[in-house]
Design an enzyme around this catalytic site. Structure first.
Site, PDB file in Angstrom:
ATOM      1  N   HIS A 167       0.807  -1.214   0.000  1.00 45.28           N
ATOM      2  CA  HIS A 167       0.000   0.000   0.000  1.00 45.28           C
ATOM      3  C   HIS A 167       0.844   1.270   0.000  1.00 45.28           C
ATOM      4  O   HIS A 167       0.411   2.303  -0.526  1.00 45.28           O
ATOM      5  CB  HIS A 167      -0.917   0.002   1.236  1.00 45.28           C
ATOM      6  CG  HIS A 167      -1.732   1.237   1.398  1.00 45.28           C
ATOM      7  ND1 HIS A 167      -2.839   1.509   0.613  1.00 45.28           N
ATOM      8  CD2 HIS A 167      -1.596   2.300   2.244  1.00 45.28           C
ATOM      9  CE1 HIS A 167      -3.348   2.678   0.977  1.00 45.28           C
ATOM     10  NE2 HIS A 167      -2.626   3.179   1.959  1.00 45.28           N
ATOM     11  N   ASP A 168       2.044   1.210   0.569  1.00 44.22           N
ATOM     12  CA  ASP A 168       2.865   2.415   0.702  1.00 44.22           C
ATOM     13  C   ASP A 168       4.330   2.098   0.392  1.00 44.22           C
ATOM     14  O   ASP A 168       5.201   2.219   1.251  1.00 44.22           O
ATOM     15  CB  ASP A 168       2.730   2.983   2.124  1.00 44.22           C
ATOM     16  CG  ASP A 168       3.327   4.380   2.253  1.00 44.22           C
ATOM     17  OD1 ASP A 168       3.543   5.035   1.215  1.00 44.22           O
ATOM     18  OD2 ASP A 168       3.582   4.815   3.393  1.00 44.22           O
ATOM     19  N   LEU A 169       4.587   1.699  -0.836  1.00 40.22           N
ATOM     20  CA  LEU A 169       5.947   1.352  -1.238  1.00 40.22           C
ATOM     21  C   LEU A 169       6.735   2.638  -1.486  1.00 40.22           C
ATOM     22  O   LEU A 169       6.709   3.212  -2.572  1.00 40.22           O
ATOM     23  CB  LEU A 169       5.941   0.474  -2.493  1.00 40.22           C
ATOM     24  CG  LEU A 169       7.304  -0.089  -2.898  1.00 40.22           C
ATOM     25  CD1 LEU A 169       7.878  -0.997  -1.822  1.00 40.22           C
ATOM     26  CD2 LEU A 169       7.199  -0.846  -4.223  1.00 40.22           C
TER      27      LEU A 169
END
Length: 237
Positions: A167-169
């Site tokens: 979701h938050d790379l």
């Protein structure tokens, strides 16, 4: 995976099957570890974490907190739709799945969910990655080699091959240890997804984060050639 018995109604704890220590609700309370003089640091921000050393195990205790506008009003409570749908349970089971398939991600130790009517709050304990720094911190001090960048790309590809969506790379959620092994962290709100189109969006998000930090910090040592080396590692089969 086993869970601790004899808990109050609405209170659930799941534990790594290899952990020999009995996990109690106190494990998720910072005061418990402070009384044992086991706290060895903390990280601030929405993903606030407590670093703990206990019986030779380096652990990270994280309380799930909301971000954005709603986080200013409701800090730690989420809508309860069933235990499998809670943030802690999803992250714990996803980490177990990825480690089973050889991906370098934190080892989950225990997770807790406490239901309050229609809402819940949750916590997660993972094993701390030894002698590791996030790549953002590394790039403020030094350049990475072509091999380092390729290893980062290869590790992301391994995650995508397992159909895991991050979701938050961003560059803060990629770490390298003292052996230059690449680790991926922070799998809150991540999941297994079908298809492939979202994988490029994951990479685009990472590139945006690199360019953003490059624009904010003059010492940040990143070039477009570094990104090309990351892609070489990602495309390697």
């Amino acid at each position: 995976m086993s869970s601790t018995a004899a808990l109050p109604a609405g209170h659930h704890i799941i534990v790594h099957p290899d952990l020999q220590e009995p996990v109690t609700p106190q494990w998720f309370m910072p005061e418990h570890w402070q009384q044992l003089n086991a706290v060895h640091g903390s990280a601030t921000g929405r993903g606030a974490a407590l670093f703990i050393q206990y019986n030779g195990i380096e652990m990270v205790l994280r309380h799930y907190r909301r971000g954005g506008l709603i986080g200013k009003l409701i800090h730690v409570h989420y809508l309860y739709t069933g235990l499998p749908g809670t943030r802690a349970w999803q992250e714990f089971t996803l980490l177990m799945y990825m480690r089973k398939h050889g991906l370098a991600v934190p080892e989950p130790i225990a997770a807790q969910v406490i239901r309050h009517g229609l809402t819940y709050r949750a916590d997660l304990i993972t094993r701390r990655i030894e002698d590791a720094k996030d790549v953002f911190t590394l790039l403020l001090d030094t350049t990475l080699s072509e091999r380092n960048w390729q290893d980062i790309g290869n590790t992301i590809r391994a995650m995508h091959d397992l159909q895991v969506y991050h979701h938050d790379l961003n560059i803060h959620n990629i770490m390298c240890d003292k052996h230059n092994k690449v680790w991926l962290i922070d799998f809150d709100k991540c999941a297994i997804r079908s298809g492939h189109a979202w994988k490029q969006k994951n990479l685009d998000r990472l590139l945006r984060s690199l360019r953003k930090e490059q624009g904010k910090h003059s010492a940040f040592q990143f070039s477009e050639q570094d990104w090309q080396q990351l892609l070489v590692g990602y495309q390697r089969t």
